[in-house]
Design an enzyme around this catalytic site. Sequence first.
Site, PDB file in Angstrom:
ATOM      1  NE  ARG A 103     -17.634   1.374  -1.849  1.00  0.00           N
ATOM      2  CZ  ARG A 103     -16.770   2.368  -1.853  1.00  0.00           C
ATOM      3  NH1 ARG A 103     -16.663   3.146  -2.889  1.00  0.00           N
ATOM      4  NH2 ARG A 103     -15.981   2.569  -0.838  1.00  0.00           N
ATOM      5  CB  THR A 107     -22.658   3.111  -9.656  1.00  0.00           C
ATOM      6  OG1 THR A 107     -23.134   2.405  -8.494  1.00  0.00           O
ATOM      7  CG2 THR A 107     -23.394   2.621 -10.884  1.00  0.00           C
ATOM      8  CG  ASP A 199     -14.310  -4.264   8.824  1.00  0.00           C
ATOM      9  OD1 ASP A 199     -15.343  -4.449   9.508  1.00  0.00           O
ATOM     10  OD2 ASP A 199     -14.322  -4.230   7.586  1.00  0.00           O
ATOM     11  CG  ASP A 202     -14.224  -8.086   9.330  1.00  0.00           C
ATOM     12  OD1 ASP A 202     -15.235  -8.752   9.046  1.00  0.00           O
ATOM     13  OD2 ASP A 202     -13.378  -7.720   8.495  1.00  0.00           O
TER      14      ASP A 202
HETATM   15  N1  URA Z   1     -15.767   1.013   8.296  1.00  0.00           N
HETATM   16  C1  URA Z   1     -15.066   0.445   9.299  1.00  0.00           C
HETATM   17  O1  URA Z   1     -15.485  -0.558   9.868  1.00  0.00           O
HETATM   18  N2  URA Z   1     -13.914   1.035   9.678  1.00  0.00           N
HETATM   19  C2  URA Z   1     -13.432   2.152   9.094  1.00  0.00           C
HETATM   20  O2  URA Z   1     -12.380   2.641   9.494  1.00  0.00           O
HETATM   21  C3  URA Z   1     -14.186   2.719   8.035  1.00  0.00           C
HETATM   22  C4  URA Z   1     -15.333   2.124   7.648  1.00  0.00           C
END
Ligand code: URA
Length: 208
Positions: A103, A107, A199, A202
């Site tokens: 990202r 922008t 995440d 992760d």
């Molecule tokens: N990406 C992720 O890994 N978890 C989320 O909740 C949103 C985006």
Amino acid sequence: MGKVVVLKHPLIDHKMMKIRDKRTGTKEFREAVSEVGGLITYEITRDFTTIPKIIETPICETTVYQLEKQVVIIPILRAGLGMVDGIHNIIPTAKIGHIGLYRDEETLQPQVYYSKFPKDIADCAVLVVDPMLASGGSASKAIEILKSKGATDIRYIGLVGCPEGVARLQKDHPDVDIYLAAMDSHLNEVGYIVPGLGDCGDRLFGTK
Ligand code: URA
């Protein structure tokens, strides 16, 4: 408008229980994500077309059926990688492309840092894979790039979606069907799906 299919299957639900639980460790998380990828694929490939072919069994000639199109799996890096093995187990002849997006800080738009696709992607059935359909920005950009390479037969596969991500993808790509293991409530202020699973990258790769 493309379909939004939230798969209802006891095995998917059971594995999603493990995936969502914060106590689940990296190994079990990775295994369950991959397995759900396989179960979703089994369900969504029901409408793939096959073509008849005559072969000889050890006994006699017979008609068999083979998939009409080459299948290509396109994980969005990096979390998409977590579902690839499970999908590939179900369709071992599938080719695998990759797309990496980040990202842009100014922008806030997704930018491509890596992409590699099979040359014949225009003729293939393409499965775009990203476990979390959050804002929908990355999935939308990935599909835009695939379309610019000529792909027309595209499906999106994820684990968890939310109304925001689904709406964005349907607006940008109304021709693309969306397949999910679960549909959650909303995105929170920092872009996580609620209740979600945290995440995904992760948790797959043990980076937190
Ligand atoms: N990406 C992720 O890994 N978890 C989320 O909740 C949103 C985006």
